[in-house]
Design a protein around this motif. Structure first.
Motif: not given
Length: 148
Positions: A70-74
């Motif tokens: 899980l990437l930041p903001g996505k």
């Protein structure tokens, strides 16, 4: 199942960018060893050290079982977010009023996708997960008020 992050080590400080009063971006999370039979993943981020009791910062469900990070903001398009204790349907980061608090990221492998409306709260999420949890993993980071 395993939950880790390249942004911080278990038991160590979260990046300042994760803070509510900073960039308010979730840390990158990595997911591995998801058990067979998993149909979806759910995530709860909470602060048990909040003055009024455990404070929920992030609720996510219906993450695909193939999710590896899980990437930041996505979030994957299939994922749904719930209402946190700030009253928002999104990630809202640490904002301790004083001292250093612990923030637990709890990941659940579920044997089904949840029929839960976006914006549901923690109680509804936990009720929907009851009897469907195949495995659980956690990761804990700390965050200090006003500094590092």
């Amino acid at each position: 199942m395993k939950l880790s992050s390249p942004s911080f080590s278990d038991g160590h400080p979260l990046p300042r960018a994760c803070g509510y009063r900073e960039e308010n971006q979730n840390p990158e999370l990595r997911i591995s060893r998801v058990p067979g039979g998993t149909r979806s993943l759910a995530l709860i981020m909470e602060d048990p050290d909040a003055p009024g009791g455990t404070f929920v910062h992030w609720l996510v469900w219906n993450l695909p079982p193939t999710t590896v990070k899980l990437l930041p903001g996505k979030l994957p398009s299939e994922a749904r977010t719930g209402r946190n204790d700030f009253g928002n349907d999104r990630y809202d980061g640490p904002a301790p009023p004083s001292g250093t608090h612990r923030y637990f990221f709890r990941l659940f492998a579920l044997d089904e996708r949840l029929a839960l409306a976006p914006g549901a709260g923690r109680r509804e999420l936990e009720e929907a997960m009851r009897g469907h949890v195949l495995d659980e993993a956690s990761l804990m980071g700390t965050f200090a008020a006003g500094g590092s």
